[in-house]
Structures are given as C-alpha cells and as structure tokens.
Design a protein around this motif. Structure first.
Motif, PDB file in Angstrom:
ATOM      1  N   LEU A   1     -21.554 -13.856  -2.361  1.00  0.00           N
ATOM      2  CA  LEU A   1     -22.479 -12.916  -1.731  1.00  0.00           C
ATOM      3  C   LEU A   1     -23.890 -13.495  -1.678  1.00  0.00           C
ATOM      4  CD1 LEU A   1     -22.982 -10.110  -0.543  1.00  0.00           C
ATOM      5  CD2 LEU A   1     -23.321  -9.259  -2.873  1.00  0.00           C
ATOM      6  N   VAL A   2     -24.342 -14.121  -2.787  1.00  0.00           N
ATOM      7  CA  VAL A   2     -25.680 -14.715  -2.819  1.00  0.00           C
ATOM      8  C   VAL A   2     -25.788 -15.855  -1.813  1.00  0.00           C
ATOM      9  CG1 VAL A   2     -27.295 -16.035  -4.230  1.00  0.00           C
ATOM     10  CG2 VAL A   2     -26.177 -14.013  -5.184  1.00  0.00           C
ATOM     11  N   GLN A   3     -24.748 -16.689  -1.763  1.00  0.00           N
ATOM     12  CA  GLN A   3     -24.767 -17.779  -0.791  1.00  0.00           C
ATOM     13  C   GLN A   3     -24.810 -17.250   0.635  1.00  0.00           C
ATOM     14  OE1 GLN A   3     -21.500 -20.410  -1.585  1.00  0.00           O
ATOM     15  NE2 GLN A   3     -22.323 -21.098  -3.566  1.00  0.00           N
ATOM     16  N   SER A   4     -24.060 -16.154   0.871  1.00  0.00           N
ATOM     17  CA  SER A   4     -24.069 -15.555   2.202  1.00  0.00           C
ATOM     18  C   SER A   4     -25.462 -15.039   2.557  1.00  0.00           C
ATOM     19  CB  SER A   4     -23.052 -14.422   2.271  1.00  0.00           C
ATOM     20  OG  SER A   4     -23.119 -13.746   3.506  1.00  0.00           O
ATOM     21  N   ILE A   5     -26.120 -14.406   1.565  1.00  0.00           N
ATOM     22  CA  ILE A   5     -27.471 -13.901   1.802  1.00  0.00           C
ATOM     23  C   ILE A   5     -28.436 -15.056   2.055  1.00  0.00           C
ATOM     24  CG2 ILE A   5     -29.406 -12.701   0.710  1.00  0.00           C
ATOM     25  CD1 ILE A   5     -27.351 -10.941  -0.717  1.00  0.00           C
ATOM     26  N   GLU A   6     -28.308 -16.140   1.261  1.00  0.00           N
ATOM     27  CA  GLU A   6     -29.182 -17.293   1.464  1.00  0.00           C
ATOM     28  C   GLU A   6     -28.974 -17.900   2.860  1.00  0.00           C
ATOM     29  OE1 GLU A   6     -28.362 -19.926  -1.722  1.00  0.00           O
ATOM     30  OE2 GLU A   6     -29.637 -18.869  -3.173  1.00  0.00           O
ATOM     31  N   GLU A   7     -27.712 -17.994   3.286  1.00  0.00           N
ATOM     32  CA  GLU A   7     -27.436 -18.545   4.615  1.00  0.00           C
ATOM     33  C   GLU A   7     -28.047 -17.669   5.709  1.00  0.00           C
ATOM     34  OE1 GLU A   7     -26.060 -21.014   7.603  1.00  0.00           O
ATOM     35  OE2 GLU A   7     -26.267 -21.342   5.431  1.00  0.00           O
ATOM     36  N   LYS A   8     -27.925 -16.362   5.525  1.00  0.00           N
ATOM     37  CA  LYS A   8     -28.515 -15.463   6.519  1.00  0.00           C
ATOM     38  C   LYS A   8     -30.030 -15.577   6.536  1.00  0.00           C
ATOM     39  CE  LYS A   8     -24.765 -12.066   6.425  1.00  0.00           C
ATOM     40  NZ  LYS A   8     -24.382 -10.660   6.106  1.00  0.00           N
ATOM     41  N   GLU A   9     -30.645 -15.725   5.363  1.00  0.00           N
ATOM     42  CA  GLU A   9     -32.091 -15.889   5.315  1.00  0.00           C
ATOM     43  C   GLU A   9     -32.509 -17.192   5.992  1.00  0.00           C
ATOM     44  OE1 GLU A   9     -34.590 -13.979   4.289  1.00  0.00           O
ATOM     45  OE2 GLU A   9     -33.159 -12.351   3.987  1.00  0.00           O
ATOM     46  N   ARG A  10     -31.712 -18.282   5.736  1.00  0.00           N
ATOM     47  CA  ARG A  10     -32.034 -19.554   6.377  1.00  0.00           C
ATOM     48  C   ARG A  10     -31.956 -19.441   7.896  1.00  0.00           C
ATOM     49  NH1 ARG A  10     -29.722 -23.754   8.637  1.00  0.00           N
ATOM     50  NH2 ARG A  10     -27.664 -22.798   8.450  1.00  0.00           N
ATOM     51  N   GLN A  11     -30.895 -18.785   8.371  1.00  0.00           N
ATOM     52  CA  GLN A  11     -30.758 -18.593   9.809  1.00  0.00           C
ATOM     53  C   GLN A  11     -31.899 -17.743  10.371  1.00  0.00           C
ATOM     54  OE1 GLN A  11     -26.860 -16.942  10.352  1.00  0.00           O
ATOM     55  NE2 GLN A  11     -25.789 -18.829   9.756  1.00  0.00           N
ATOM     56  N   LYS A  12     -32.313 -16.751   9.586  1.00  0.00           N
ATOM     57  CA  LYS A  12     -33.416 -15.905  10.023  1.00  0.00           C
ATOM     58  C   LYS A  12     -34.707 -16.705  10.140  1.00  0.00           C
ATOM     59  CE  LYS A  12     -35.998 -11.778   8.682  1.00  0.00           C
ATOM     60  NZ  LYS A  12     -36.153 -10.715   7.665  1.00  0.00           N
ATOM     61  N   ARG A  13     -34.965 -17.576   9.156  1.00  0.00           N
ATOM     62  CA  ARG A  13     -36.178 -18.391   9.200  1.00  0.00           C
ATOM     63  C   ARG A  13     -36.137 -19.365  10.374  1.00  0.00           C
ATOM     64  NH1 ARG A  13     -37.014 -20.980   3.422  1.00  0.00           N
ATOM     65  NH2 ARG A  13     -38.772 -21.914   4.552  1.00  0.00           N
ATOM     66  N   GLU A  14     -34.945 -19.962  10.626  1.00  0.00           N
ATOM     67  CA  GLU A  14     -34.841 -20.873  11.764  1.00  0.00           C
ATOM     68  C   GLU A  14     -35.098 -20.130  13.076  1.00  0.00           C
ATOM     69  OE1 GLU A  14     -31.057 -22.720  11.585  1.00  0.00           O
ATOM     70  OE2 GLU A  14     -31.632 -24.135   9.985  1.00  0.00           O
ATOM     71  N   ALA A  15     -34.579 -18.886  13.163  1.00  0.00           N
ATOM     72  CA  ALA A  15     -34.810 -18.111  14.374  1.00  0.00           C
ATOM     73  C   ALA A  15     -36.292 -17.798  14.548  1.00  0.00           C
ATOM     74  CB  ALA A  15     -33.997 -16.822  14.332  1.00  0.00           C
ATOM     75  N   GLU A  16     -36.964 -17.481  13.433  1.00  0.00           N
ATOM     76  CA  GLU A  16     -38.386 -17.209  13.519  1.00  0.00           C
ATOM     77  C   GLU A  16     -39.164 -18.458  13.924  1.00  0.00           C
ATOM     78  OE1 GLU A  16     -39.391 -15.690   9.734  1.00  0.00           O
ATOM     79  OE2 GLU A  16     -38.638 -13.666  10.144  1.00  0.00           O
ATOM     80  N   LEU A  17     -38.772 -19.621  13.347  1.00  0.00           N
ATOM     81  CA  LEU A  17     -39.434 -20.869  13.727  1.00  0.00           C
ATOM     82  C   LEU A  17     -39.230 -21.178  15.210  1.00  0.00           C
ATOM     83  CD1 LEU A  17     -38.642 -23.143  10.645  1.00  0.00           C
ATOM     84  CD2 LEU A  17     -40.890 -22.330  11.357  1.00  0.00           C
ATOM     85  N   TYR A  18     -37.989 -20.963  15.659  1.00  0.00           N
ATOM     86  CA  TYR A  18     -37.701 -21.231  17.070  1.00  0.00           C
ATOM     87  C   TYR A  18     -38.521 -20.317  17.976  1.00  0.00           C
ATOM     88  CZ  TYR A  18     -35.067 -21.925  21.392  1.00  0.00           C
ATOM     89  OH  TYR A  18     -34.709 -22.193  22.671  1.00  0.00           O
ATOM     90  N   ALA A  19     -38.648 -19.062  17.548  1.00  0.00           N
ATOM     91  CA  ALA A  19     -39.431 -18.120  18.348  1.00  0.00           C
ATOM     92  C   ALA A  19     -40.899 -18.517  18.373  1.00  0.00           C
ATOM     93  CB  ALA A  19     -39.277 -16.711  17.790  1.00  0.00           C
ATOM     94  N   LEU A  20     -41.410 -18.970  17.194  1.00  0.00           N
ATOM     95  CA  LEU A  20     -42.807 -19.398  17.160  1.00  0.00           C
ATOM     96  C   LEU A  20     -43.042 -20.625  18.024  1.00  0.00           C
ATOM     97  CD1 LEU A  20     -43.599 -18.913  13.364  1.00  0.00           C
ATOM     98  CD2 LEU A  20     -44.495 -17.569  15.290  1.00  0.00           C
ATOM     99  N   ARG A  21     -42.094 -21.556  17.986  1.00  0.00           N
ATOM    100  CA  ARG A  21     -42.229 -22.748  18.828  1.00  0.00           C
ATOM    101  C   ARG A  21     -42.195 -22.366  20.312  1.00  0.00           C
ATOM    102  NH1 ARG A  21     -37.609 -26.092  15.602  1.00  0.00           N
ATOM    103  NH2 ARG A  21     -38.801 -26.560  13.718  1.00  0.00           N
ATOM    104  N   ALA A  22     -41.298 -21.426  20.648  1.00  0.00           N
ATOM    105  CA  ALA A  22     -41.162 -21.038  22.055  1.00  0.00           C
ATOM    106  C   ALA A  22     -42.441 -20.393  22.589  1.00  0.00           C
ATOM    107  CB  ALA A  22     -39.986 -20.078  22.222  1.00  0.00           C
ATOM    108  N   ARG A  23     -43.222 -19.789  21.693  1.00  0.00           N
ATOM    109  CA  ARG A  23     -44.450 -19.138  22.132  1.00  0.00           C
ATOM    110  C   ARG A  23     -45.538 -20.163  22.479  1.00  0.00           C
ATOM    111  NH1 ARG A  23     -45.901 -14.916  17.602  1.00  0.00           N
ATOM    112  NH2 ARG A  23     -47.699 -14.603  18.981  1.00  0.00           N
ATOM    113  N   ILE A  24     -45.379 -21.393  21.952  1.00  0.00           N
ATOM    114  CA  ILE A  24     -46.401 -22.410  22.212  1.00  0.00           C
ATOM    115  C   ILE A  24     -46.296 -22.944  23.656  1.00  0.00           C
ATOM    116  CG2 ILE A  24     -47.211 -24.705  21.554  1.00  0.00           C
ATOM    117  CD1 ILE A  24     -46.326 -24.074  18.719  1.00  0.00           C
ATOM    118  N   ALA A  25     -45.058 -23.162  24.117  1.00  0.00           N
ATOM    119  CA  ALA A  25     -44.833 -23.841  25.405  1.00  0.00           C
ATOM    120  C   ALA A  25     -45.517 -23.143  26.571  1.00  0.00           C
ATOM    121  CB  ALA A  25     -43.336 -23.977  25.654  1.00  0.00           C
ATOM    122  N   PRO A  26     -45.379 -21.864  26.820  1.00  0.00           N
ATOM    123  CA  PRO A  26     -46.052 -21.235  27.975  1.00  0.00           C
ATOM    124  C   PRO A  26     -47.570 -21.377  27.927  1.00  0.00           C
ATOM    125  CG  PRO A  26     -44.354 -19.801  27.108  1.00  0.00           C
ATOM    126  CD  PRO A  26     -44.507 -20.909  26.130  1.00  0.00           C
TER     127      PRO A  26
END
Length: 615
Positions: free
Chosen positions: A378-403
C-alpha cells in the motif's frame, strides 16, 4: 498486587506461571507425604504405647495386690485379734502383761515384712485406742502422740467397711523417726461378729515403681502415675511434673474413657511437645501416663521431611530452569513481533522470521506478516501515485512555459522583419531554431549546466537582435560547475525577465551578470543572474518570492508574464529537489535585481568532481 502483576512483562508472567505449576505440586505432595507418615507413625506408636501402658498398669496393680493380700494375714492369726481387742492402757501404766503383749505382737509382725521387700512398715490401730507398729529399716517405736483420725486415708479406710484402700503418696509420721514418703494399703479388721477390731496399714515403698519401669526398658519415655485425686505419685523426670500432670489429667478426664490418647504442647514445663497414652486402674484408682517426646517419636518422619525438602529444592531449581526456558521460548516470537512493529513504525516493513512454535502464536505470526506485506504494498502504491502526480505537475508547469516563450519570440521576429531586411534574420532564425529544439526536450529529467548555458547564449543572441545596445552580459562560470545536472530551460525565464523588465528607464545599456559556483563544502550549486536595472518594489518582490498573494501596490505592479516565469522556475526546483532548494529574488528600488538559484550539485558522472580551474 494486581497492579504489580499487570506491570510485569509477558516473559516474567509466563515464567512465574510455569514455576508455580512446577513447584506447587511437589510441595503439596511432599507435605501430604510427610503428614501422612507422621500420622501413620503416631498411630502405630500410640497403639504400642497403649499396650505398654496397660502392661505397666497391670504390673503396678499386681505388686499392690500382693501387699493387699498381705494386709489380710491377721485373719489367719487369731492372736492379733486378741491383742487388738484388749482394753487400752496408757504407756506410763504398763506392767509386765502389757510389755509381753507388745513383744508378742512384734514377733508376729517381724516375720511378714521380710517376705515383701516393698513393705516399709506395718501399723495396727485398735478400736480400743492401742497402736501397734513395726518399721523395717530402723525398728523405730510408735509415736502415740500422732493420731491418724484426721487424715484422709484413715477416714476413707473406715468408709470402706473392711475393703482395701490404696492411698496416694503421703508422709508417714507414726514412728519416732523422721517422716518418710510412702503409699499405704489399709483396711478395717472385723471380728467374728463383724464388729471392727481395728485398722491395719501397710506402708509400701514408692520406689517399687522404678523397678517396674526399668524392667519395661522405657528409655526416652516419660512415665507418670497419679492417684484418684490427680496427685502425683511417681514421675521418671524431674521438674514441674505436676503442671504436666494437670494438663494430661484434663485431657483424660474430658475423654471419660479408661484408656486413650493425649497430646501435650510441652513436656515437663519445657518447650517440646509430647504425645502418648493413659490407662486407668479401677482397683487402685490410679492413672498411668506414658508419654514420648514428639521429636524423638518423629525421628524417622523427620528423615522423610528432610528428604522431601531436598526433593522440593531440586524440583524448585529444575522448575526455575524449565520455566525460564519455556517462558523465553514462548515469549521470543512475541518479542520478535514487537521488534518488527517498531521497524514498521520507522517505515521499515521488515517481516520477522517464522517462529519455532506453531499453534496460536504461529497463526498470529502469519497474520502479522500478511498485514506488513499489505502495508508495504500500500505504501509503495501511494509513493508511486505521488511520483506520478509530481511528474504530471512538472509536465504541466513545463507546458505553461512554451506558449509564453513562443509568443515573445515570434513577436520579436515580426517586428524585426518589419523594420529591416538583413542577414541578421538568418542568424535570428538559427537561434530560434535552437530554442525551439531545446523546448522540444523539456520532458528531459535533467541536462548539464553547459547545455543550459549554451541555450541561454542563443537566447541572448536573439534578444540582442531585438534590443540592440540595450543590455550587456557578463559570464563568470566555474569550470567544474558545467558538469552539474540542472532542470532544462531553468535560466531562460530569469534572463527574459531581466531583459524585458530591467532595461526600461535605465540610462545606458543594462548590465547582466551570470555567475555559477559551488558553495559550502561543494555539495550545493549557486547560480545568480544580477542586473543593475531599476529594481523591484517591496510589495512586488514579496509577490514574486511567493510571500503574499496580494496584488502589488500602484507603481509596483508585476506583469503576469513575470509572475508566471518566476513561479514556474521556483515550483520546478521545489518539486524536483525539495526543501531547502529554491529560487529567491533580491532587489531594492534603483539598486537592480539579483536572482539566486540554490540547487544540489549533481555532476554528470555522478561520483567525481573535476579539479578546480582558475577563471
């Protein structure tokens, strides 16, 4: 007591429980065996003592019966009755006839005592008032001044009307010699017409009972003989026998039987208990007590007691060792589970080894291991979800730079194309191509600082074409920092803000300095972009640094593009590396602006640092 028990550890409780279960049966069995042996031994000894007491009582009675038969000898000697029936003549008036009568009576008496060695003296009391007697030891004469009429034994003899009376221990004072202790067998002598002729008293030596007791070989036993009034007649031990006799007589009187058992708390006034039997003689009216010291009686039983104590001590030691081993064996899996629980509390999901015992503890261990494994998953699953969440946030932040970046760049090219047509457009387009190519790689995790600086050079070239002679750049980069891995496009937003917002209202070209160096012990990277522009108002600076969400005051307004660029850079650093790494803007109105990027130093090769080189 209950509170102390509850505070004990599980192992201590198990050890005490096993110890009690092991030792209590041995103590109970040993105690029962001891008391059973004592009871059996007492029963057998008391039975034997009862037989001996009866035989002892019979022997004493036979001895007294022999003396009693001797007291009837006057019936076979008529001369004695003739003498007893003679009238009383005071001694000072005696003549030849009275003296001859005394000598004749003495001859009759002297023959019989020699037959029985237990006889001390013979005394005849005639109803006429005459007293005749004979003492075996010293031939003492009769003391006529002493009258037996007031003594209990004499009164009791008269009440028997010819029957024998056996007195207890008494002092004989009838002779002109010192009084002596004696036992008297007496009876009334009757004439042929059954009228009393007198009383005959046979004094018996009390020590005859010593011979009888010695003949029974009763060494170590306490023998006491008491008369019918409970007065002491004979005792084999010195001391306060009368007190002991009173206690024994009280027990025998309560039973009401002629024979029985008695138990006394002390023997002869001492501190040692006694047990024994008693036997009562109806003929004599005496009671014989035969007692034995309990310590001597229980000598063999004490051997059993000592052996039992040794066994109990051995069982106690064995039970202690076995209890300790069992308690440790059963509590070890519990301690292992507790240790594992503490590891889980620290975030280490380590399952303990399987216990050596099965049953309920094995089931508990299996359930615990299953629970820990599920928690770990369960902890590993939560950590994986948090990692994916952070990557999604990073991707969103990067996408905001391009326009934002493409908007400004295309606008610059459009203005340049309108104003002039020159070869500079080709170089501008080449730099733009580099920037677009770099923007396509924004999804990369990290890039070397050297690549990031190269991209920044292309951006500066584009800006120099747009803002000719509006700014100048100065680069101070430590050589060993170029291997540091940094997020892509991390410096471009800061350079853009410096050029667009710092060059206005500045006399002369804007000076922009780019520095990169290692700080502290070489584990951190510090990158700064400083300009000598007009600076940033305090409220606007707080907003850019994320200290407040309120809009800047008039005159200190921050454009949305600047806020977005600075916030994106700061958020990307914090999400990537976490605290304390961040972006900080330092500025004062009219004093320029300084952007500081605080990053961990992570060289490209991952383990070695290049040698420091002089700038």
């Amino acid at each position: 007591m209950k509170r102390r028990w509850n505070n004990l550890s599980y192992q201590s409780k198990l050890m005490l429980a096993f110890f009690m279960l092991g030792i209590i049966p041995s103590i109970v069995i040993g105690t029962m065996a001891y008391f059973k042996s004592v009871s059996t031994l007492e029963s057998r000894v008391n039975a034997d003592l009862g037989v001996i007491a009866g035989q002892l009582n019979a022997a004493i009675q036979r001895q007294v019966e022999d003396v009693d038969r001797f007291s009837t000898f006057p019936y076979f000697t008529p001369e004695i009755f003739q003498i007893l029936n003679q009238p009383y003549v005071p001694r000072d008036q005696w003549g030849y006839r009275e003296i001859e009568t005394q000598q004749q009576f003495a001859k009759l008496l002297v023959t019989y005592p020699s037959i029985f060695s237990t006889i001390q003296s013979l005394v005849f009391y005639s109803t006429k008032g005459n007293i005749y007697g004979y003492r075996v030891s010293d031939r003492s004469s009769i003391n006529e001044a002493v009258s037996p009429s007031d003594e209990e034994w004499y009164k009791e003899t008269l009440n028997r009307s010819g029957g024998v009376f056996i007195s207890g221990l008494r002092l004989e004072r009838q002779f002109n010699s010192p009084p002596f202790k004696t036992i008297t067998a007496s009876r009334v002598l009757l004439n042929d017409d059954f009228t009393p002729a007198g009383v005959v008293a046979v004094d018996i030596r009390p020590d005859f009972m010593d011979k009888i007791v010695r003949s029974f070989q009763l060494e170590g036993m306490h023998v006491i003989v008491a008369d019918e009034k409970g007065e002491l007649i004979y005792s084999t031990q010195a001391g306060d026998s009368q007190r002991f006799l009173s206690a024994a007589a009280e027990q025998s009187a309560r039973s009401g039987a002629s024979r029985g058992l008695i138990n006394l708390p002390d023997l002869g006034g001492g501190n040692r208990a006694a047990t024994g039997v008693y036997a009562h003689s109806e003929y004599l009216g005496w009671t014989s007590y035969l007692m034995i010291d309990r310590e001597e009686l229980l000598g063999d039983a004490n051997v059993i007691r000592d052996f039992t104590i040794v066994l109990v001590l051995i069982f106690t030691g064995a039970a202690s060792i076995l209890s300790l081993l069992l308690a440790r064996g059963l509590s070890k899996p519990i301690r292992s589970l507790i240790s594992s629980m503490r590891d889980v509390e620290r975030g280490l999901f380590i399952t303990p080894a399987a216990p050596p015992v099965q049953g309920e503890i094995g089931q508990l261990h299996l359930s615990y291991v299953t629970m820990v494994r599920r928690l770990d998953a369960l902890v590993q699953s939560i950590e994986e979800k948090e990692r994916q969440k952070r990557e999604a946030e990073l991707y969103a932040l990067r996408a905001r730079i391009a326009p934002h970046f493409l908007y400004n760049t295309i606008n610059s090219i459009r203005m340049l194309a309108v104003l002039q047509q020159s070869e500079g457009i080709a170089r501008l387009l080449q730099s733009l191509n580099k920037l677009l190519h770099a923007n396509m790689k924004l999804d990369s995790e990290l890039v070397p600082l050297s690549a990031e600086l190269e991209l920044l050079h292309h951006y500066v070239r584009l800006m120099e074409l747009r803002y000719a002679n509006r700014f100048r750049t100065e680069w101070q980069i430590e050589e060993r920092t170029k291997l540091a891995m940094v997020p892509p496009m991390i410096l471009q937003p800061l350079m853009e803000n410096a050029i667009f917002h710092g060059s206005f209202e500045v006399e002369g070209p804007l000076q922009i300095e780019i520095h990169a160096r290692l700080s502290g012990d070489g584990s951190d990277l510090l990158i700064t972009l400083a300009d000598n522009g007009h600076g940033i108002p305090a409220e606007a600076l707080k907003q850019l640094n994320g200290d407040t969400e309120r809009a800047a005051a008039p005159g200190g307004r921050v454009e949305p593009a600047a806020r977005i660029g600075v916030a994106n850079v700061r958020d990307r650093i914090r999400l990537r590396f976490g605290p304390p790494y961040t972006l900080t803007l330092r500025s004062e109105p009219g004093q320029g602006t300084r952007a500081e990027l605080y990053l961990p130093y992570q060289p490209e090769d991952g383990d070695t640092l290049p040698p420091r080189m002089e700038e």
